[in-house]
Design a protein around this motif. Structure first.
Motif, PDB file in Angstrom:
ATOM      1  N   GLU A 289       0.842  -1.205   0.000  1.00 22.98           N
ATOM      2  CA  GLU A 289       0.000   0.000   0.000  1.00 22.98           C
ATOM      3  C   GLU A 289       0.874   1.250   0.000  1.00 22.98           C
ATOM      4  OE1 GLU A 289      -2.895  -0.027   3.095  1.00 22.98           O
ATOM      5  OE2 GLU A 289      -3.832  -1.880   2.434  1.00 22.98           O
ATOM      6  N   ALA A 290       1.589   1.474   1.102  1.00 25.09           N
ATOM      7  CA  ALA A 290       2.486   2.635   1.180  1.00 25.09           C
ATOM      8  C   ALA A 290       3.687   2.430   0.260  1.00 25.09           C
ATOM      9  CB  ALA A 290       2.951   2.834   2.616  1.00 25.09           C
ATOM     10  N   ILE A 291       4.173   3.543  -0.293  1.00 28.21           N
ATOM     11  CA  ILE A 291       5.353   3.520  -1.164  1.00 28.21           C
ATOM     12  C   ILE A 291       6.380   4.488  -0.601  1.00 28.21           C
ATOM     13  CG2 ILE A 291       6.250   3.958  -3.478  1.00 28.21           C
ATOM     14  CD1 ILE A 291       3.403   3.423  -4.552  1.00 28.21           C
ATOM     15  N   LEU A 292       7.603   4.006  -0.378  1.00 28.76           N
ATOM     16  CA  LEU A 292       8.702   4.848   0.082  1.00 28.76           C
ATOM     17  C   LEU A 292       9.766   4.891  -1.013  1.00 28.76           C
ATOM     18  CD1 LEU A 292      10.136   6.498   2.293  1.00 28.76           C
ATOM     19  CD2 LEU A 292      11.118   4.346   3.133  1.00 28.76           C
ATOM     20  N   PRO A 293       9.871   6.010  -1.746  1.00 28.04           N
ATOM     21  CA  PRO A 293      10.913   6.107  -2.768  1.00 28.04           C
ATOM     22  C   PRO A 293      12.306   6.014  -2.137  1.00 28.04           C
ATOM     23  CG  PRO A 293       9.258   7.811  -3.062  1.00 28.04           C
ATOM     24  CD  PRO A 293       9.009   7.201  -1.715  1.00 28.04           C
TER      25      PRO A 293
ATOM     26  N   VAL B 271      20.410  12.305 -14.413  1.00 30.93           N
ATOM     27  CA  VAL B 271      19.589  12.374 -15.621  1.00 30.93           C
ATOM     28  C   VAL B 271      18.108  12.207 -15.286  1.00 30.93           C
ATOM     29  CG1 VAL B 271      19.716   9.889 -16.164  1.00 30.93           C
ATOM     30  CG2 VAL B 271      19.451  11.558 -18.013  1.00 30.93           C
ATOM     31  N   MET B 272      17.822  11.588 -14.140  1.00 34.28           N
ATOM     32  CA  MET B 272      16.445  11.442 -13.672  1.00 34.28           C
ATOM     33  C   MET B 272      16.073  12.713 -12.919  1.00 34.28           C
ATOM     34  SD  MET B 272      13.989   9.209 -13.784  1.00 34.28           S
ATOM     35  CE  MET B 272      12.597   8.468 -12.932  1.00 34.28           C
ATOM     36  N   THR B 273      15.577  13.699 -13.650  1.00 36.92           N
ATOM     37  CA  THR B 273      15.228  14.987 -13.058  1.00 36.92           C
ATOM     38  C   THR B 273      13.996  14.842 -12.159  1.00 36.92           C
ATOM     39  OG1 THR B 273      13.768  15.594 -14.871  1.00 36.92           O
ATOM     40  CG2 THR B 273      16.112  16.172 -15.099  1.00 36.92           C
ATOM     41  N   GLU B 274      13.708  15.879 -11.391  1.00 37.69           N
ATOM     42  CA  GLU B 274      12.544  15.847 -10.509  1.00 37.69           C
ATOM     43  C   GLU B 274      11.260  15.671 -11.318  1.00 37.69           C
ATOM     44  OE1 GLU B 274      10.369  15.754  -7.058  1.00 37.69           O
ATOM     45  OE2 GLU B 274      12.555  15.693  -7.277  1.00 37.69           O
ATOM     46  N   ALA B 275      11.176  16.310 -12.460  1.00 36.71           N
ATOM     47  CA  ALA B 275       9.976  16.185 -13.297  1.00 36.71           C
ATOM     48  C   ALA B 275       9.825  14.762 -13.834  1.00 36.71           C
ATOM     49  CB  ALA B 275      10.037  17.183 -14.455  1.00 36.71           C
TER      50      ALA B 275
ATOM     51  N   ARG C 234       8.712  12.471 -10.931  1.00 32.48           N
ATOM     52  CA  ARG C 234       7.280  12.589 -10.618  1.00 32.48           C
ATOM     53  C   ARG C 234       6.443  11.860 -11.665  1.00 32.48           C
ATOM     54  NH1 ARG C 234       8.619  18.058  -9.379  1.00 32.48           N
ATOM     55  NH2 ARG C 234       7.748  18.691 -11.394  1.00 32.48           N
ATOM     56  N   ASP C 235       6.835  11.988 -12.918  1.00 32.96           N
ATOM     57  CA  ASP C 235       6.120  11.325 -14.012  1.00 32.96           C
ATOM     58  C   ASP C 235       6.193   9.810 -13.849  1.00 32.96           C
ATOM     59  OD1 ASP C 235       4.707  10.979 -16.353  1.00 32.96           O
ATOM     60  OD2 ASP C 235       6.384  11.425 -17.680  1.00 32.96           O
ATOM     61  N   ALA C 236       7.389   9.296 -13.557  1.00 31.30           N
ATOM     62  CA  ALA C 236       7.568   7.851 -13.401  1.00 31.30           C
ATOM     63  C   ALA C 236       6.780   7.311 -12.215  1.00 31.30           C
ATOM     64  CB  ALA C 236       9.056   7.522 -13.240  1.00 31.30           C
ATOM     65  N   MET C 237       6.773   8.057 -11.117  1.00 27.18           N
ATOM     66  CA  MET C 237       6.010   7.621  -9.949  1.00 27.18           C
ATOM     67  C   MET C 237       4.514   7.580 -10.266  1.00 27.18           C
ATOM     68  SD  MET C 237       7.997   6.813  -7.411  1.00 27.18           S
ATOM     69  CE  MET C 237       6.810   6.805  -6.071  1.00 27.18           C
TER      70      MET C 237
ATOM     71  N   GLU D 190       3.180   3.931  -9.113  1.00 22.64           N
ATOM     72  CA  GLU D 190       1.925   3.917  -8.359  1.00 22.64           C
ATOM     73  C   GLU D 190       0.861   3.031  -9.015  1.00 22.64           C
ATOM     74  OE1 GLU D 190       1.054   8.038  -7.826  1.00 22.64           O
ATOM     75  OE2 GLU D 190       2.799   8.365  -6.512  1.00 22.64           O
ATOM     76  N   PRO D 191       0.672   3.083 -10.338  1.00 23.10           N
ATOM     77  CA  PRO D 191      -0.298   2.163 -10.953  1.00 23.10           C
ATOM     78  C   PRO D 191       0.087   0.696 -10.793  1.00 23.10           C
ATOM     79  CG  PRO D 191       0.228   3.966 -12.452  1.00 23.10           C
ATOM     80  CD  PRO D 191       1.193   4.056 -11.312  1.00 23.10           C
TER      81      PRO D 191
END
Length: 424
Positions: free
Chosen positions: A201-205, A235-239, A242-245, A250-251
């Motif tokens: 359920e919970a996700i901790l990056p 290379v994995m920017t914040e944007a 967020r998109d990947a998460m 999450e899905p």
């Protein structure tokens, strides 16, 4: 707490090294372990494919918590059996482990929950697979459907290369893992790994990393289990993160729960950063190897409460912190790897290098009295910290150069993409 780590590679040495630092741990064991794990834990020489033997050893040593490292044991359901014996265990269920154990399982999940990934076809018949290949052309990616120790993937630049890879899979090179083949479109972009913990359920990056799969400098040669890595991956920017998460991680966690097979463990997403955003290349249902080594060196938090929270469904109240540094690891492998290689050669100088900024994690080693011997293909992981990727690289290669092992080799360009971006 008395803890047992399952596995014998560099990942398991890194996990044991980190777990041993926890004030919560009273005793630490590794089964079967290697020449490095015995310096931080007690090795138990048992067959980890024998689940009854693992459970018996856990009971004999009054183990409170089992941490499973290797993918094969995840897919074989070791976690289910340990939990059924009444012992807490950090390991996805056999059903959830299909995210790694079957590429077609993951592709179907992506279809069902609209998770961006490469277009694909799945085939159990060589002729049908070849027909699909001829219709698609090259470049194209050929994958054995099951586990293949990181070697069942061919990125083919020609139809002839892809044809040979398909025939190789169906000829039995990968055993049951190659009984089905997944053929994927070739995705343009840069690959990056994203790690999270989840209790279903919970996700901790956690963090990001970049691995180097090809055997030789310049990303040439055959695919391997990994010849080096660094973390984090800028290379994995914040944007992009967020998109990947939002669109991938999450899905997946929600989808697995909706299917009745909740995923509890570390979820390792291999992502391609395409012009259309991050797309899933594949999932791994365990810590990466060699990514785990750089992650453990960077992690400031006590890892034991995090792993135990995953196992007990209480991850939501936890956070994780990291050292403000890069970590880079260089794999020293036996000459011939990932093909045929000799075992038993002596390694000198590896046991005296550890410091605050450098740790030599062992993968395929054993001690024979005063001698350190190579017992596997990937043998040592020379892992260093630095304020830049270049500084971590320089420190790691100084460690490599201090080790005397004529029968070994390594790539000399780990971290090259990010170092080029740093302009150093």
């Amino acid at each position: 707490m008395r803890v047992l780590v399952i596995g014998s590679g560099g990942r398991e040495h890194a996990l044991a090294w980190k777990i041993a630092q926890s004030p919560l741990v009273d005793a630490l064991y590794v089964a079967p372990g290697n020449g490095g794990t015995e310096t931080v834990a007690t090795n138990l020489p048992i067959d980890i494919t024998d689940h009854a033997a693992v459970i018996a050893a856990a009971r004999e040593n009054a183990i409170d918590f089992v941490v499973v490292g290797p993918d094969a044991q995840v897919v074989a359901g070791l976690g289910d059996d340990v939990r059924a014996a009444g012992i807490a265990c950090f390991c996805p269920s056999r059903a959830a482990g299909q995210l790694e154990g079957s590429k077609s399982f993951t592709k179907a999940l992506c279809d069902e929950f609209d998770i961006p990934t490469a277009a694909y076809g799945r085939f159990e018949d060589e002729a049908a697979a070849l027909e699909y290949l001829y219709a698609q052309g090259a470049p194209i990616v050929i994958k054995a459907d099951g586990l293949a120790a990181g070697k069942g993937v061919v990125v083919a630049t020609s139809v002839e290369e892809a044809e040979a890879a398909i025939i190789d899979c169906f000829s039995g090179t990968f055993g049951a893992s190659g009984a089905a083949v997944v053929i994927e479109e070739f995705m343009e972009g840069e690959e990056v790994s994203l790690f999270v913990l989840t209790d279903g359920e919970a996700i901790l990056p956690l963090t990001t990393a970049q691995d180097h799969k090809r055997a030789f400098d310049g990303d040439t040669g055959p695919n391997t289990g990994g010849m080096g890595a660094y973390s984090p991956a800028p290379v994995m920017t914040e944007a992009l993160y967020r998109d990947a998460m939002a669109r991938i991680i999450e899905p997946t966690v929600r989808g697995m729960a909706q299917r009745g097979t909740p995923y509890a463990g570390v979820l390792y997403a291999g992502l391609m950063l395409t012009a259309d955003g991050p797309k899933l290349v594949e999932y791994n249902a365990r810590f990466g190897d060699p990514e785990c080594q750089v992650m453990m060196l960077r992690m400031e938090s006590d890892i034991v409460p995090l792993l135990h929270a995953v196992a007990t469904g209480s991850l939501g109240r936890h956070t994780v912190s990291w050292k403000p540094a890069y970590a880079l690891t260089v794999i020293m492998a036996a000459k011939g790897y990932p093909g045929h290689y000799e075992k038993g050669s002596e390694i000198k100088g590896a046991d005296s290098l550890d410091s605050a900024d450098l740790v030599v994690f062992h993968a395929g080693t054993k001690h024979d009295r005063a001698r350190l011997l190579a017992t596997g293909g990937r043998v040592l992981n020379v892992t260093a910290l630095g304020t830049t990727v270049k500084e971590a690289q320089d420190r790691a290669y100084r460690g490599v150069d201090a080790i005397v092992w004529p029968e070994g080799f390594c790539r000399r360009d780990i971290g090259w993409r990010e170092i080029a971006r740093e302009g150093l």
